[in-house]
Enzyme design. Structure first.
Site, PDB file in Angstrom:
ATOM      1  N   SER A 145       0.835  -1.206   0.000  1.00 30.65           N
ATOM      2  CA  SER A 145       0.000   0.000   0.000  1.00 30.65           C
ATOM      3  C   SER A 145       0.870   1.256   0.000  1.00 30.65           C
ATOM      4  CB  SER A 145      -0.969  -0.032   1.182  1.00 30.65           C
ATOM      5  OG  SER A 145      -1.910   1.015   1.106  1.00 30.65           O
ATOM      6  N   HIS A 146       0.641   2.162   0.943  1.00 28.41           N
ATOM      7  CA  HIS A 146       1.341   3.449   0.946  1.00 28.41           C
ATOM      8  C   HIS A 146       2.658   3.399   1.717  1.00 28.41           C
ATOM      9  CE1 HIS A 146      -1.069   3.162   4.578  1.00 28.41           C
ATOM     10  NE2 HIS A 146      -0.271   4.022   5.145  1.00 28.41           N
ATOM     11  N   LYS A 155      -1.241  -9.657  -0.496  1.00 28.61           N
ATOM     12  CA  LYS A 155      -2.633  -9.807  -0.071  1.00 28.61           C
ATOM     13  C   LYS A 155      -3.307 -10.903  -0.897  1.00 28.61           C
ATOM     14  CE  LYS A 155      -4.197  -5.663  -0.910  1.00 28.61           C
ATOM     15  NZ  LYS A 155      -5.116  -4.489  -0.916  1.00 28.61           N
ATOM     16  N   ASP A 305      -1.105   1.370  -4.706  1.00 27.88           N
ATOM     17  CA  ASP A 305      -1.974   0.337  -5.275  1.00 27.88           C
ATOM     18  C   ASP A 305      -3.367   0.887  -5.562  1.00 27.88           C
ATOM     19  OD1 ASP A 305      -2.633   0.410  -2.489  1.00 27.88           O
ATOM     20  OD2 ASP A 305      -3.535  -1.575  -2.646  1.00 27.88           O
ATOM     21  N   ASP A 307      -5.861   1.980  -3.878  1.00 24.98           N
ATOM     22  CA  ASP A 307      -7.077   1.655  -3.135  1.00 24.98           C
ATOM     23  C   ASP A 307      -7.471   2.789  -2.181  1.00 24.98           C
ATOM     24  OD1 ASP A 307      -5.141   1.312  -1.158  1.00 24.98           O
ATOM     25  OD2 ASP A 307      -5.936  -0.610  -0.433  1.00 24.98           O
ATOM     26  N   ARG A 308      -6.668   3.861  -2.140  1.00 25.52           N
ATOM     27  CA  ARG A 308      -7.008   5.030  -1.330  1.00 25.52           C
ATOM     28  C   ARG A 308      -7.098   6.258  -2.228  1.00 25.52           C
ATOM     29  NH1 ARG A 308      -4.169   4.768   4.592  1.00 25.52           N
ATOM     30  NH2 ARG A 308      -4.162   2.521   4.855  1.00 25.52           N
ATOM     31  N   GLU A 389     -13.954   3.818   5.004  1.00 26.39           N
ATOM     32  CA  GLU A 389     -13.222   3.902   6.260  1.00 26.39           C
ATOM     33  C   GLU A 389     -12.441   5.208   6.325  1.00 26.39           C
ATOM     34  OE1 GLU A 389     -10.941   0.336   6.384  1.00 26.39           O
ATOM     35  OE2 GLU A 389      -9.672   0.861   4.699  1.00 26.39           O
ATOM     36  N   GLU A 390     -12.159   5.647   7.541  1.00 25.98           N
ATOM     37  CA  GLU A 390     -11.579   6.967   7.789  1.00 25.98           C
ATOM     38  C   GLU A 390     -10.205   7.150   7.164  1.00 25.98           C
ATOM     39  OE1 GLU A 390      -8.898   4.762  10.030  1.00 25.98           O
ATOM     40  OE2 GLU A 390     -11.044   4.456   9.758  1.00 25.98           O
TER      41      GLU A 390
END
Length: 545
Positions: A145-146, A155, A305, A307-308, A389-390
């Site tokens: 991820s980040h 994953k 990736d 996803d954010r 999600e936050e």
């Protein structure tokens, strides 16, 4: 503590030595007797660094073999879609995984032309396949991820397309560690170049089907005809190829910022702690794009990736993720012709502004523990219209109410912001300002505090009865819970709710800290009082026998 260079360009001395990192991936061998060198699946899979022997070829071989055995046991005979991001360890890890899959006669699909593949595109590919064929497909996403450039991650996504639940990851983790303990003797693997010649490896176009289907979830025509000047910053990540295709296919007026891949991520600005971190929700990591905010009607970024999401507007700069989630929910449930009974999914540490917006819409909130996996069934089965999600991760349904992705999709969240501005003529920040006038201003913060493994275990296994106080920051406590109200799953900590505020306390899964999330609808001073009261509660808990 904020690093003096936070938000500033990366000094050369802080760049990762990529050759040394790749060498460590192949040469260094993990010691399974050391906890930090074992396979460990957290909320986002197994993550680690080759230099610390926590993400090496041995880990990837063992995990992939465990996945092959698991999917055989489950009878999954469709393709295994493998996506990678732009971290330096991702390509070597994919090569290792493909070698194992081919040896196990598992049909794998990897991106053609050496392209990178965002997480949501893997989820999309799995769902598209399984919606049309009987043999079940699943997937692997190789990404941390980040996380900083030296890290790697792995994953597994089962046939529902989303992050695997804990019962699945526990099985894979257990088997992978058994394989490591046995010296990798159970791993079946063949030469990578030979694997590519077998019928088990397919070069697959992840990007085109996803981009061509975007009109089923986003009003692309409205964005195009609006004349909005957009900017997309993939932060050197896997969304780069997707945005290039979107721009070409739909003809959007969209500039792609930093349109190249650099495994050192030398173009980044340092995060709050002085590390390179591709966190599109961090004002420090996003400082370069924020600095360009007045050049565009709207700008947005993604982590590696994709996803954010991170939304940058000329009015407010980088938008708080909680604020944007509230706006996105309001807009979608106002504008989409979805069935009335759809629910809104939120994690228990997301802002209560979402609850207030949902109440105004007449919608039920489905509140779950931290982790996007809790939204997978609702999105897949079509009873959740939105899950968010936050930490700036979310996904939602198509126009017709069918599933799009069951993993976080930062690309559609960014494009949705453009749709909102195109259709309403208003900046998302301005829309949120109206919420504050109607529902009150939310003061929200997260702080971290040190905790030993023993203290973290105590906090994780709390029961509501152990909290004896009747008030929190001067307000009567309305509820205390250690299980999420939406699905009854353990939250791995505690949440206390009052009339005008709440606090949640939970241990970190990777560091010796615990996290305090708090929010007040009264004032910044009240927020501070909530945080102080929470720290006292935890201190008393840790002091008790």
């Amino acid at each position: 503590m904020i690093d003096p260079l936070a938000g500033k360009p990366v000094p050369k001395e802080r760049l990762t030595d990529i050759p040394a990192l790749i060498s460590a991936y192949y040469v260094l061998k993990p010691d399974v007797s050391v906890p930090g060198q074992r396979v460990a699946f957290g909320t986002s899979g197994h993550r680690g660094c080759a230099l610390t022997k926590s993400f090496n070829e041995a880990h990837v071989l063992a995990i992939t073999q465990a996945v092959c055995e698991y999917r055989k046991e489950m009878g999954y005979t469709g393709p295994l879609y493998i996506g990678i991001d732009t971290h330096a360890l991702s390509i070597p890890a994919q090569m290792s995984a493909v070698s194992v899959c081919a040896a196990n006669e598992v049909h794998v699909c990897i991106a053609k032309n050496g392209e990178f593949t965002p997480t949501p595109l893997v989820s999309f590919a799995i769902l598209e396949h399984n919606g049309k064929r009987s043999e079940k497909a699943d997937g692997i996403v190789i990404t941390p991820s980040h996380n900083p450039p030296a890290d790697g991650g792995f994953k597994y996504n089962p046939p529902n397309g989303g992050p695997a639940d804990t019962d699945v990851t526990a099985m894979i983790e257990k088997r992978a560690n058994e394989i490591l303990e046995n010296g990798l003797k159970d791993v079946r693997s063949i030469d990578y170049e030979y694997a590519l010649t077998t019928p088990f490896v397919e070069m697959y176009d992840f990007i085109t089907p996803y981009v061509e289907a975007l009109g089923e979830i986003i009003d692309i025509d409205a964005i195009k005809t609006s004349g909005l000047k957009l900017a997309a910053d993939p932060l050197g990540g896997s969304a780069l190829g997707v945005y290039k295709k979107i721009k070409a296919h739909y003809g959007l007026d969209m500039e792609i910022v930093n349109p190249y891949v650099d495994p050192t991520f030398s173009f980044m600005t340092l995060d709050h702690d002085g590390k390179i971190r591709m966190d599109c929700s961090s004002p420090y990591a996003m400082a370069s794009l924020v600095g360009l905010k007045e050049k565009y009607d709207l700008a947005f970024g993604n982590d590696t990736d994709a996803d954010r999401h991170g939304i940058v507007t000329p009015v407010g700069g980088l938008m708080n993720p909680n604020h944007y989630l509230s706006v996105a929910i309001w807009y979608l449930f106002k504008r989409r012709a979805w069935k009335q009974e759809l629910k809104i999914g939120k994690t228990l540490v997301s802002s209560s502004m979402i609850d207030r917006v949902a109440e105004s819409l007449g919608k039920d909130v489905y509140e779950v523990p931290v982790g996007f996996k809790w939204f997978v069934d609702g999105l897949y089965e079509g009873w959740l219209g939105f899950g968010g999600e936050e930490s700036a991760g979310a996904s939602f349904l198509r126009f017709d109410g069918s599933v799009w992705s069951t993993d976080k999709d930062g690309i559609i969240m960014n494009l949705l912001a453009a749709e909102i501005k195109a259709k309403t003529g208003r900046d998302p920040v301005e829309i949120y300002a109206d919420f504050e006038k109607t529902f009150g201003k939310a003061f929200y913060a997260r702080i971290d505090a040190p905790a030993t493994p023993e203290q973290k275990a105590k906090l994780k296994n709390l029961s509501p009865e152990e909290i004896t106080t009747q008030t929190l920051a001067g307000e009567t406590i309305k509820s205390i819970y250690t299980r999420a109200p939406g699905n009854g799953a353990p939250i791995g900590g505690l949440k206390i709710v009052t009339e005008n505020g709440w606090v949640a306390m939970r241990p970190s899964g990777t560091e010796d800290i615990y996290k305090i999330y708090a929010e007040s609808f009264l004032s910044a001073e009240h927020l501070k009082a909530i945080q102080d009261a929470a720290q006292k509660i935890v201190a008393d808990l840790f002091a008790s026998k």
